[in-house]
Design an enzyme around this catalytic site. Structure first.
Site, PDB file in Angstrom:
ATOM      1  N   HIS A 202       0.830  -1.208   0.000  1.00  0.00           N
ATOM      2  CA  HIS A 202       0.000   0.000   0.000  1.00  0.00           C
ATOM      3  C   HIS A 202       0.860   1.252   0.000  1.00  0.00           C
ATOM      4  O   HIS A 202       1.951   1.281   0.552  1.00  0.00           O
ATOM      5  CB  HIS A 202      -1.024  -0.008   1.142  1.00  0.00           C
ATOM      6  CG  HIS A 202      -0.460   0.099   2.530  1.00  0.00           C
ATOM      7  ND1 HIS A 202      -0.167   1.316   3.121  1.00  0.00           N
ATOM      8  CD2 HIS A 202      -0.183  -0.845   3.458  1.00  0.00           C
ATOM      9  CE1 HIS A 202       0.261   1.104   4.354  1.00  0.00           C
ATOM     10  NE2 HIS A 202       0.274  -0.192   4.589  1.00  0.00           N
ATOM     11  N   ASP A 214       6.243   1.421   6.827  1.00  0.00           N
ATOM     12  CA  ASP A 214       4.832   1.097   6.605  1.00  0.00           C
ATOM     13  C   ASP A 214       4.212   2.111   5.652  1.00  0.00           C
ATOM     14  O   ASP A 214       3.720   3.144   6.080  1.00  0.00           O
ATOM     15  CB  ASP A 214       4.099   1.104   7.940  1.00  0.00           C
ATOM     16  CG  ASP A 214       2.631   0.717   7.822  1.00  0.00           C
ATOM     17  OD1 ASP A 214       2.268   0.060   6.827  1.00  0.00           O
ATOM     18  OD2 ASP A 214       1.865   1.074   8.719  1.00  0.00           O
ATOM     19  N   GLU A 248      -5.111   2.136   2.589  1.00  0.00           N
ATOM     20  CA  GLU A 248      -5.123   0.983   3.486  1.00  0.00           C
ATOM     21  C   GLU A 248      -5.329   1.442   4.926  1.00  0.00           C
ATOM     22  O   GLU A 248      -6.081   0.831   5.693  1.00  0.00           O
ATOM     23  CB  GLU A 248      -3.820   0.187   3.344  1.00  0.00           C
ATOM     24  CG  GLU A 248      -3.776  -1.111   4.141  1.00  0.00           C
ATOM     25  CD  GLU A 248      -3.198  -0.972   5.536  1.00  0.00           C
ATOM     26  OE1 GLU A 248      -3.294  -1.941   6.311  1.00  0.00           O
ATOM     27  OE2 GLU A 248      -2.675   0.104   5.881  1.00  0.00           O
ATOM     28  N   GLU A 249      -4.648   2.523   5.303  1.00  0.00           N
ATOM     29  CA  GLU A 249      -4.715   3.004   6.680  1.00  0.00           C
ATOM     30  C   GLU A 249      -6.091   3.551   7.033  1.00  0.00           C
ATOM     31  O   GLU A 249      -6.420   3.685   8.213  1.00  0.00           O
ATOM     32  CB  GLU A 249      -3.654   4.087   6.913  1.00  0.00           C
ATOM     33  CG  GLU A 249      -2.219   3.654   6.648  1.00  0.00           C
ATOM     34  CD  GLU A 249      -1.699   2.626   7.627  1.00  0.00           C
ATOM     35  OE1 GLU A 249      -2.450   2.205   8.520  1.00  0.00           O
ATOM     36  OE2 GLU A 249      -0.519   2.230   7.506  1.00  0.00           O
ATOM     37  N   ASP A 274       3.309  -6.140   3.542  1.00  0.00           N
ATOM     38  CA  ASP A 274       2.914  -5.046   4.439  1.00  0.00           C
ATOM     39  C   ASP A 274       3.302  -5.365   5.872  1.00  0.00           C
ATOM     40  O   ASP A 274       2.474  -5.380   6.781  1.00  0.00           O
ATOM     41  CB  ASP A 274       1.408  -4.787   4.335  1.00  0.00           C
ATOM     42  CG  ASP A 274       0.970  -3.607   5.191  1.00  0.00           C
ATOM     43  OD1 ASP A 274       1.831  -2.801   5.583  1.00  0.00           O
ATOM     44  OD2 ASP A 274      -0.239  -3.482   5.482  1.00  0.00           O
ATOM     45  N   HIS A 345       3.603   3.698  12.456  1.00  0.00           N
ATOM     46  CA  HIS A 345       2.669   4.807  12.660  1.00  0.00           C
ATOM     47  C   HIS A 345       3.247   5.939  13.510  1.00  0.00           C
ATOM     48  O   HIS A 345       2.493   6.661  14.162  1.00  0.00           O
ATOM     49  CB  HIS A 345       1.366   4.309  13.312  1.00  0.00           C
ATOM     50  CG  HIS A 345       0.554   3.413  12.439  1.00  0.00           C
ATOM     51  ND1 HIS A 345      -0.701   2.957  12.800  1.00  0.00           N
ATOM     52  CD2 HIS A 345       0.793   2.871  11.209  1.00  0.00           C
ATOM     53  CE1 HIS A 345      -1.191   2.180  11.845  1.00  0.00           C
ATOM     54  NE2 HIS A 345      -0.288   2.121  10.865  1.00  0.00           N
TER      55      HIS A 345
END
Length: 381
Positions: A202, A214, A248-249, A274, A345
């Site tokens: 992603h 990520d 995606e998030e 991922d 994140h």
């Protein structure tokens, strides 16, 4: 993708709801003044103008929060203090993830005016982890934020000295309509072009860092595999489709859009990169027959890279999960993730964390596994 010579390169747009963070500020007032490192959770509404001032109730788990009666935390800020265990396969994050997704809604049911949780990370640095909540928080949520691990431990110590009281100010913008897109390219099969092997990653990330781990790493692995497969002297028998998913998030929005748009396509198998940069250490499948000859062929090419056989409970990865739920076979190339949630994140997810040897091994494993599917004579898994 075009520079690599892929075919049918395109973008496929889809709608989504956009949330943007604003100012984030938290301050303990008593029993001792201290500023606290926080970041708003996705879909959090704003606090009232001037912020919230309230007593803080410490709760040690989501289960304990759910067990509390109605109005148990009326007028209070609830803080769930449960830590995320460090594991190599992400299972620790899987165990604590529901706190972030559902904690605010559960706290609201019990009268809370705001919700906090210990960041879903495995480090002890003084920054917080972003992440989404359940979509119901768009209309039903209360102000919600993650707190850095050292600050949660500070609050636990301060609570022993007397009642905790703090202020919390969050100013995200109201949710609005927007769009994102999936980016797709292919290497067309020479003999069975209608049979598709899909590999994805992603291309969105949380805003605090740059998304190198990520999922910039996964995107690089997918495009690295595309480059190597495209450079082979003979094209594959089947079509390989490279999909870089958007949003995606936001809640697998791009993955769901792709699955709906392409549900009639003949996907032979799907997988997604991922979980950082690797290295790949295990192969999980989701085949009707766990001992299918293709599984054995996969292990023959992966074993020299240090990969071992795992389970037959593969989910393929977040963005391809809607297709797996619909019955499409999947594989997981399980990546080493002991340090993944140190960065995930956060503002610390930056390019300097990429290690060339780790990501190169992952590219090699993906190429070996994908080529097995692309060239195998007959597959029905």
């Amino acid at each position: 993708m075009r520079a690599l010579g892929l075919a049918n390169v395109r973008q496929e747009r889809f709608p989504l709801q956009v949330w943007e963070r604003g100012r984030e500020d938290a301050m303990v007032l008593s029993p001792a003044p201290q500023r606290i490192a926080v970041t708003a959770l996705g879909w959090s509404p704003a606090t009232p103008v001037g912020g919230i001032e309230a007593e803080v109730a410490l709760v040690d788990s989501l289960e304990a929060l759910k067990a509390a009666p109605a109005n148990a935390y009326k007028g209070k800020i609830v803080l769930v203090t449960q830590a995320t265990p460090r594991t190599h396969d992400g299972s620790g994050y899987g165990a604590t993830g529901p706190i972030r997704r559902f904690g605010a809604l559960e706290a609201k049911k019990r009268g809370a005016v705001a919700f906090l949780l210990r960041s879903l990370g495995t480090h002890h640095h003084r920054f917080a982890h972003a992440g989404s909540q359940d979509r119901a928080t768009i209309t039903q949520g209360i102000p919600a934020a993650a707190v850095s691990p050292p600050d949660v431990e500070l609050l636990q110590r301060l609570a022993k000295r007397g009642p905790l009281r703090m202020t919390l100010t969050l100013t995200p913008k109201p949710v609005r309509d927007g769009f994102s897109q999936n980016v797709i390219g292919e290497i067309t099969g020479s003999e069975k072009p209608e049979e598709i092997v899909l590999v994805g990653a992603h291309i969105d990330s949380w805003d605090l860092g740059t998304g190198a781990i990520d999922d910039g790493a996964g995107t690089a692995i997918v495009l690295g595999a595309a480059k190597l497969i495209k450079a082979l002297p003979s094209p594959p028998k089947r079509t390989i489709r490279f999909v870089l998913f958007g949003a995606e998030e936001q809640g697998i929005t791009g993955g769901r859009s792709y699955a709906e748009k392409h549900k009639a396509d003949n996907h032979l198998v799907v997988t997604e990169a991922d979980f950082g940069q690797g290295p790949v250490y295990g192969l999980n499948t989701r085949f009707a027959d766990p001992e299918h000859p293709t599984a054995q062929a996969l292990m023959r090419v992966l074993a020299p890279l240090g990969v071992v056989r795992g389970s037959n409970a593969a989910d393929g990865g977040p963005d391809v999960s809607p297709m797996v739920e619909a019955g499409v076979p999947a594989i997981d190339l399980a990546m080493e993730g002991t340090d993944y949630f140190d960065l995930h994140h956060t503002a610390d997810d930056t390019f300097d964390k990429i290690e060339r040897g780790r990501i190169n091994q992952s590219v090699a494993a993906y190429v070996a596994a994908l080529w097995t599917f692309l060239s195998w004579a007959a597959i029905s898994v």
